[in-house]
Structure formats: structure tokens, C-alpha cells
Motif scaffolding. Sequence first.
Motif, short mmCIF file in Angstrom:
data_model
loop_
_atom_site.label_atom_id
_atom_site.label_comp_id
_atom_site.label_asym_id
_atom_site.label_seq_id
_atom_site.Cartn_x
_atom_site.Cartn_y
_atom_site.Cartn_z
N LEU A 1 -0.29 4.67 5.97
CA LEU A 1 -0.58 2.89 5.51
C LEU A 1 -1.49 2.27 6.51
N VAL A 2 -1.52 2.51 7.58
CA VAL A 2 -2.09 1.78 8.82
C VAL A 2 -3.60 2.15 9.04
N LEU A 3 -3.70 3.51 9.34
CA LEU A 3 -4.89 3.99 9.73
C LEU A 3 -6.09 3.77 8.67
N PRO A 4 -6.09 3.69 7.35
CA PRO A 4 -7.54 3.25 6.70
C PRO A 4 -7.91 2.29 6.80
N THR A 5 -7.29 0.90 7.14
CA THR A 5 -7.69 -0.38 7.45
C THR A 5 -7.81 -0.63 8.93
N HIS A 6 -7.17 0.16 9.76
CA HIS A 6 -7.39 -0.08 11.25
C HIS A 6 -7.91 0.88 12.00
N GLY A 7 -8.00 2.07 11.57
CA GLY A 7 -8.57 3.21 12.27
C GLY A 7 -10.08 2.97 12.27
N ARG A 8 -10.75 4.02 13.04
CA ARG A 8 -12.28 3.86 13.30
C ARG A 8 -12.49 5.24 13.04
N PRO A 9 -13.41 5.65 12.07
CA PRO A 9 -14.14 7.04 12.25
C PRO A 9 -14.70 7.57 13.54
N GLY A 10 -14.53 8.85 13.58
CA GLY A 10 -15.24 9.52 14.97
C GLY A 10 -13.88 9.52 15.93
N TRP A 11 -12.85 8.94 15.61
CA TRP A 11 -11.64 8.80 16.71
C TRP A 11 -10.60 9.91 16.36
N ASP A 12 -9.91 10.32 17.49
CA ASP A 12 -8.69 11.01 17.18
C ASP A 12 -7.51 10.32 17.61
N TYR A 13 -6.51 10.40 16.88
CA TYR A 13 -5.30 9.71 17.20
C TYR A 13 -3.96 10.70 17.23
N VAL A 14 -3.40 10.45 18.16
CA VAL A 14 -1.99 11.19 18.25
C VAL A 14 -0.90 10.46 18.37
N LEU A 15 0.23 10.50 17.64
CA LEU A 15 1.49 9.86 17.64
C LEU A 15 2.69 10.80 18.09
N ASP B 1 3.80 -1.70 15.30
CA ASP B 1 3.66 -1.16 16.56
C ASP B 1 2.21 -0.29 16.61
N LEU B 2 2.11 0.36 15.34
CA LEU B 2 0.79 1.28 15.37
C LEU B 2 -0.48 0.25 15.15
N VAL B 3 -0.41 -0.88 14.56
CA VAL B 3 -1.33 -1.74 14.36
C VAL B 3 -1.56 -2.57 15.67
N ALA B 4 -0.84 -2.65 16.37
CA ALA B 4 -0.98 -3.15 17.96
C ALA B 4 -1.37 -2.21 18.79
N ALA B 5 -1.13 -0.87 18.70
CA ALA B 5 -1.45 0.17 19.42
C ALA B 5 -3.06 0.45 19.15
N LEU B 6 -3.47 0.29 17.95
CA LEU B 6 -4.80 0.63 17.41
C LEU B 6 -5.76 -0.71 18.06
N LYS B 7 -5.14 -1.94 17.85
CA LYS B 7 -6.07 -2.98 18.42
C LYS B 7 -6.18 -3.01 19.84
N ARG B 8 -5.03 -2.72 20.82
CA ARG B 8 -5.20 -2.40 22.20
C ARG B 8 -6.23 -1.37 22.47
N VAL B 9 -6.39 -0.17 21.96
CA VAL B 9 -7.16 0.77 21.98
C VAL B 9 -8.61 0.54 21.67
N HIS B 10 -8.77 -0.07 20.71
CA HIS B 10 -10.26 -0.56 20.34
C HIS B 10 -10.63 -1.56 20.96
#
Length: 157
Positions: free
Chosen positions: A114-128, A146-155
Motif C-alpha cells: 500500500l505504501v511503497l508505490p507512492t513513497h518508494g523510489r526506483p533504484g532502491w532496495d528496502y528490507v522490512l 511507521d513505513l511512511v515515516a521510515a521512507l521519509k527519513r531515509v530519503h
Amino acid sequence: MTPPVAPKAGSTAPADRAPRAVFSCADAGGGSSESAAAAPSAAQKPVVMTKRSDFLRASRGLRHAAPGFHFQARKRDESEPASGMRVGYTCSKKVGNAVARNRAKRRLREAARLVLPTHGRPGWDYVLVGKAGATAERDFVALQADLVAALKRVHRL
């Protein structure tokens, strides 16, 4: 009582039953046509990582400890294929038996879907990585936040 209606040509429904309504999974979520239109295309859908070496490379990247899970991310090098984003899910035996680990991973998969298509970035690897006593019990909306916040912090880094 009304007389039975003859079935249409090629129909296998009995003549005395009304046609059944078609119900899809998209309708189950409170159903508006907007949710069906917001479904990710195949190009945005993350690829699931399966190789241990990919998980190890991601563990040496950026990390974030969210309340519901541990998050690891890394940007792939130019030498690696960067066609889209990749995601991996894992839980140690500290999370519990196989049933508990699988439940935690299912929740992580759904949150990522639900979250990665809108907040993730191509060319990245994510592990939960599932957390003992947190991933399976945490409210699902909070898990997504939590996932949205983690993605924002990482990017942001």
C-alpha cells in the motif's frame, strides 16, 4: 410468486435464480472507484528480493528503527540493474513460531504493497524486518504510518 426467468444463451445459472452480483477485492475496502484507479501499475510494483546477498547488502545501508519493525534501505549502484524498487521481508525466530513469523510478514507485505508505490523510489532496495511483540500486534494504520515515516527519513538523508 413470479414465474422463473429463462437463462440467457450460454449461461449455466439455473432458471429460477437471479444472477449473482460480481464482488471483487477492491470493493471490500469500503469501495469507491477511486481506490481501483489508484492501484499501482506493474512498473511501480516492487520486485520481491529472494537472494541472501541482496539482504546483506541492504543491511549495510541506511537503517531506521520504527516502532513496528526495523527498516533497512540502500540505493543500488550504477553497475546493478535499477529498473525499479525491490523489497524484502524477514523475521527471526525471536518473533515466535512459524505461524507468528508468517503473520508478521503478511502484515509487512500488505503495508509495503500500500505504501511503497507512492513513497518508494526506483533504484532502491528496502528490507522490512519484523519485531518480536510489535509487528503482529501493532495497529495496521500505525504500521503503515511507521513505513511512511521510515521512507521519509531515509530519503531525506
